[in-house]
Design a protein around this motif. Structure first.
Motif, PDB file in Angstrom:
ATOM      1  N   PHE A 100      25.837   9.783  40.118  1.00 40.39           N
ATOM      2  CA  PHE A 100      26.674   8.616  40.410  1.00 40.39           C
ATOM      3  C   PHE A 100      26.033   7.799  41.521  1.00 40.39           C
ATOM      4  N   TYR A 101      26.110   6.463  41.375  1.00 41.96           N
ATOM      5  CA  TYR A 101      25.586   5.561  42.405  1.00 41.96           C
ATOM      6  C   TYR A 101      26.514   4.364  42.556  1.00 41.96           C
ATOM      7  N   ARG A 102      26.842   4.036  43.798  1.00 40.99           N
ATOM      8  CA  ARG A 102      27.585   2.815  44.095  1.00 40.99           C
ATOM      9  C   ARG A 102      26.767   1.972  45.053  1.00 40.99           C
ATOM     10  N   LEU A 162      37.623  15.295  37.961  1.00 40.45           N
ATOM     11  CA  LEU A 162      37.760  13.847  38.114  1.00 40.45           C
ATOM     12  C   LEU A 162      36.442  13.205  38.533  1.00 40.45           C
ATOM     13  N   ASP A 163      35.697  13.872  39.394  1.00 41.41           N
ATOM     14  CA  ASP A 163      34.459  13.293  39.900  1.00 41.41           C
ATOM     15  C   ASP A 163      33.386  13.182  38.827  1.00 41.41           C
ATOM     16  N   ALA A 164      33.598  13.816  37.663  1.00 42.80           N
ATOM     17  CA  ALA A 164      32.635  13.727  36.567  1.00 42.80           C
ATOM     18  C   ALA A 164      33.032  12.694  35.521  1.00 42.80           C
ATOM     19  N   VAL A 165      34.162  12.015  35.702  1.00 50.41           N
ATOM     20  CA  VAL A 165      34.677  11.066  34.717  1.00 50.41           C
ATOM     21  C   VAL A 165      34.122   9.666  35.007  1.00 50.41           C
ATOM     22  N   PRO A 166      33.646   8.926  33.989  1.00 51.92           N
ATOM     23  CA  PRO A 166      33.144   7.569  34.206  1.00 51.92           C
ATOM     24  C   PRO A 166      34.171   6.667  34.875  1.00 51.92           C
ATOM     25  N   ALA A 177      27.304   2.993  38.819  1.00 49.19           N
ATOM     26  CA  ALA A 177      26.865   3.554  37.539  1.00 49.19           C
ATOM     27  C   ALA A 177      27.012   5.067  37.581  1.00 49.19           C
ATOM     28  N   ARG A 178      27.226   5.657  36.400  1.00 51.53           N
ATOM     29  CA  ARG A 178      27.342   7.108  36.279  1.00 51.53           C
ATOM     30  C   ARG A 178      26.679   7.571  34.984  1.00 51.53           C
ATOM     31  N   LEU A 179      25.956   8.688  35.079  1.00 53.23           N
ATOM     32  CA  LEU A 179      25.330   9.319  33.926  1.00 53.23           C
ATOM     33  C   LEU A 179      25.796  10.768  33.849  1.00 53.23           C
ATOM     34  N   ASN A 180      26.052  11.242  32.631  1.00 54.37           N
ATOM     35  CA  ASN A 180      26.474  12.620  32.426  1.00 54.37           C
ATOM     36  C   ASN A 180      25.884  13.089  31.097  1.00 54.37           C
ATOM     37  N   ALA A 181      25.085  14.138  31.130  1.00 51.12           N
ATOM     38  CA  ALA A 181      24.401  14.592  29.921  1.00 51.12           C
ATOM     39  C   ALA A 181      24.496  16.104  29.800  1.00 51.12           C
ATOM     40  N   THR A 182      24.661  16.581  28.570  1.00 48.34           N
ATOM     41  CA  THR A 182      24.730  18.006  28.278  1.00 48.34           C
ATOM     42  C   THR A 182      23.778  18.330  27.137  1.00 48.34           C
TER      43      THR A 182
END
Length: 825
Positions: free
Chosen positions: A727-729, A167-171, A708-713
């Motif tokens: 992740f940043y709030r 869950l913590d990796a989901v936008p 904002a959230r970024l996730n890259a593979t």
């Protein structure tokens, strides 16, 4: 509001037109826009000579008009395949496998018939050197759908070991250091498992999610604006965790391991079995989590002239940890070709401990030390949850004409014990002001539900049903004190007992209508009758409350092209106050901070409006979702920094209904695909919230915040991959206070072993040690500054293994025709 929605829609249309022009697909195979629609096609690949399934056959979906490849996947070990996300249009499937001649079959997706079945494709064997596989599995990690965004668990969080980490990796989703889940910064979100609401909340839910193994999670569905068919709980929407339910023929199994350090590990296993009329999937998970918790609580007191009067500093040095076990099993039995009986069992057990040594320093107005002492606190909690569901489903035509019913029973027992005392900093000093708090709570839930779906014509579909829920909570809270430290324990007036009963009856109806090939409409209404009774057993006083609520919903969806989708939606949601918010008895969470509930709280209602535009292009997809929410009778925290409870000067935290709150903002979600070398997605959320306390309250707020959230593979080689997430709030104002910024990150390296069956990973969580909380709140008399570091920083070694086999061929189930099927599946 009348000007807001048209203006936002016009802005989206303008942005969409320019983006579509910039992302027009090139005229070569494989360059068409990726799918993102409601359609699906299914079938099965069978060897013509042996009648055996063609395992791992490559399945490609192509446009008829230009033969461009739209999407593709591999068939399962039993030869079956299902490919979703297709927009209306004419396609053909092309099935290939080494040693077989390619086979193709044509089909059509329309707004009225979004499910196609190409049945059995017979593949003829040919010499091996004449055959080549042409399609690679490249399913997107994120799928944008009319009413939800869907994220494949293994893509967004490849090295996660439990549901909380997925869950913590989901936008747009965040899981804080305590395991609390929020959506768009709002913790009032409903968590579901396979479409059913979780029966537990708070710390119990956080422990459950940590013990739910990630390798049985298929995907995460984020539904910000649900229809009237869904339960209206969850002001921010619904997060649905979809577990893997369709196991391979015969036996399949999986193993998931993760270890960070001593007493920090996750271990889980699952096994699936399917033969004849029986399908079974079971999982067993363990977790242990032990981490340091550092923090402070500083209180500054001021006199009538706003001059500093005194200071209390609290330095917290402690550890939090616990172990948990989770067992789930689902058994499906096909009574007849159309009737399936399902039984599902879930058992969760947890032990949690929190040991804190709190150093108090008292200072005068010149900041000179006047006293120093310790207030240690030791908490031990344990809980056991049992959840059973029996369901019967009759499928006349899949997803078109169905009848289902279920009964669900849940029982949860929670026991908490806390010891706290005061002790001088001098060596060998005696313990005084001893206190023992013991909580014993038993919760029982009984739910019955009936759902019916049927067509009312070629383009009209009706969904209707009933749901009833009864909840009973019996809670005892015993406080014993030994103020002098001489062993003379007496019962404190803080002790209390209460009984809470809540019943909700609901009926709903939803109509879905297709208008032509590009427009779909949906309208729904849910009616509820609810009652609650909060009875204080200690005093004999009770607080009954009955209310009736209506929850309308609506969606208008327009598809101007295969690559563009526009949507306007509305729904009404509710948040019923929890028992902790209703309990009027004081509960200390340290010597100077006490918690009060308010048994007269009203539920709060939110009217949510959302506009969405989604676009697909050559290199990915983009979704923009402006939203507006108006909440009435909003429940907010009321902080009193000059309260006195049990002869102590304390900061008390209670709840009250304020007049209303308005928030508006937008979500921006995008996915970028550059082939196997890079696949990433990003999300950005910004919103403004204005809270009006009404004429009887001075509490209010007016703030803007964003996250904002970024996730890259990146697939470095065929066997090595690298993933990173951040992740940043931004800082956020609240009533009488302010939360500081929050951020976190993690990085993962994975190596495939033995083909795709085993994966070894190394994950670094919070490498920069930024996962911490800080809040400042108060008034002209007292200002309190609180900070916590949750000890999330860690390095994990993970291992995943999957096993499966196909012992024999089973007769293929023939799906009914999908003709005249309406939209909104």
């Amino acid at each position: 509001m009348r000007r807001l929605v048209p203006a936002a829609l016009g802005l989206l249309l303008a942005a969409g037109a320019s983006s579509l022009a910039a992302q027009a697909p090139a005229g070569r195979p494989g360059a068409g826009p990726p799918p993102s629609g409601p359609g699906e096609v299914r079938g099965i690949a069978i060897a013509a000579e042996s009648k055996a399934p063609v395992q791992r056959a490559a399945v490609g979906v192509h446009n008829v008009k230009d033969s461009l490849l739209v999407t593709g996947d591999f068939a399962k070990p039993d030869g079956s395949f299902i490919i979703r996300g297709l927009r209306p249009g004419e396609y053909y499937v092309r099935v290939t496998s080494m040693g077989f001649k390619p086979e193709r079959k044509r089909f059509t997706i329309t707004p009225q018939a979004v499910a196609a079945n190409v049945d059995t494709l017979l593949l003829t064997q040919i010499p091996l050197e004449l055959q080549a596989v042409e399609v690679k599995s490249d399913r997107p990690a994120m799928s944008i759908e009319p009413d939800r965004n869907t994220y494949r668990a293994k893509d967004v969080a490849p090295a996660a070991t439990n549901a909380s980490e997925v869950l913590d990796a989901v936008p747009s989703v965040q899981v804080d250091g305590d395991g609390k889940v929020s959506l768009r910064g709002n913790e009032n979100v409903a968590i579901q498992i396979n479409g059913r609401a979780t029966p537990i909340q708070g710390t119990q839910l956080a422990a459950y999610l940590k013990s739910l193994p990630s390798n049985i999670i298929e995907r995460i569905e984020v539904v910000p604006n649900p229809s009237a068919k869904h339960d209206p709980e969850g002001m921010a929407g619904i997060i649905n965790i979809v577990l893997k339910q369709n196991v391979d023929l015969g036996v399949s199994a999986g193993l998931n391991l993760g270890i960070a350090e001593t007493d920090r590990y996750n271990a889980s296993g699952n096994v699936g079995y399917q033969v004849g009329k029986v399908s079974l999937l079971s999982s067993l998970g363990f977790f242990a989590d032990d981490r340091p918790v550092l923090g402070f609580n500083d209180r500054e007191r001021y006199d009538a002239l706003a001059q500093l009067a005194s200071i209390t500093e609290q330095d917290i040095d402690g550890r939090q940890g616990g172990v948990g076990q989770n067992f789930t099993t689902t058994v499906d039995y096909k009574l007849t070709p159309k009737n399936v009986l399902t039984n599902a069992l879930s058992i969760n057990h947890r032990n949690f401990n929190d040991d804190q040594s709190i150093l108090y320093t008292e200072l005068d107005d010149t900041r000179a030390v006047t006293d120093r002492y310790f207030r240690p606190r030791v908490t031990d909690s344990k809980g056991l949850m049992f959840d059973w569901t029996t369901a019967l489903k009759r499928t006349i035509e899949p997803r078109k004409h169905e009848l289902s019913g279920e009964v669900r029973f849940n029982r949860a027992r929670d026991e908490d014990g806390t010891s706290l005392w005061r002790q001088s900093t001098s060596t060998g000093a005696p313990q005084i002001e001893n206190e023992n708090d013991d909580t014993d709570a038993l919760t029982r839930n009984l739910t019955g539900q009936l759902d019916y779906t049927r067509p009312l014509g070629k383009t009209l579909k009706l969904e209707t049903g009933y749901k009833g829920n009864s909840r009973h909570l019996d809670r005892d809270f015993l406080v014993m004190k030994d103020d002098a430290g001489n062993g003379n324990w007496v019962r404190s007036s803080l002790s209390n007992d209460f009984v809470f009963d809540e019943t909700v009856h609901a009926a709903y109806g939803v109509l879905s209508q297709s208008v032509g090939k590009k427009v779909q409409l949906q309208a729904g209404l849910r009616a509820e009758r609810a009652s609650r009774d909060f009875e204080l057993s200690t005093t004999g006083v009770n607080y009954p409350y009955d209310y009736t609520s209506l929850f309308p919903s609506g969606v208008v969806m327009y598809n101007p092209s295969e690559a563009t989708q526009l949507k306007v939606s509305y729904s009404r949601r509710i948040r019923r106050p929890g028992t902790q918010e209703l309990n009027p008895f004081p509960s200390f969470f340290d010597a100077q901070n006490v918690f009060f509930g308010n048994p007269r709280l009203n539920p709060e209602y939110t009217d949510a409006y959302e506009v969405g535009i989604s676009k697909n292009g050559k290199f990915g997809s983009l979704q923009l979702s402006p939203f507006y929410r108006r909440t009435t009778d909003i429940i907010r925290v009321n902080i009193n920094t000059t309260d006195t409870v049990d002869t102590r000067e304390v900061t008390s935290v209670s709840f009250e209904n304020l007049a209303n709150s308005n928030s508006w903002g937008t979500d921006l979600n995008g996915q970028l695909r550059l082939g196997p070398k890079f696949n990433g997605f990003a999300s950005f959320n910004v919103f403004k919230m204005v809270t009006d306390g009404g004429s009887q309250s001075a509490v209010g707020s007016n703030a803007v915040t964003w996250s904002a959230r970024l996730n890259a593979t990146s697939q470095l080689t065929q066997t090595w991959s690298l993933q990173g997430a951040y992740f940043y709030r931004a800082p956020m104002k609240i009533e009488r206070g302010r939360f500081s910024a929050f951020q976190g990150s993690n990085f993962t390296v994975r190596k495939k072993v033995n083909g795709d069956k085993a994966i070894v990973g190394f994950r670094v969580q919070d490498p920069f040690n930024t996962n911490r909380m800080r809040v400042r709140a108060g008034n002209d008399d007292v200002m309190q500054l609180t900070g916590r570091s949750f000890g999330v920083r860690s390095a994990w070694l993970t291992f995943q293994y999957n096993y499966g086999q196909t012992p024999r061929v089973r007769e293929v189930r023939q799906e009914p025709s999908a003709e005249n099927r309406t939209g909104f599946p």
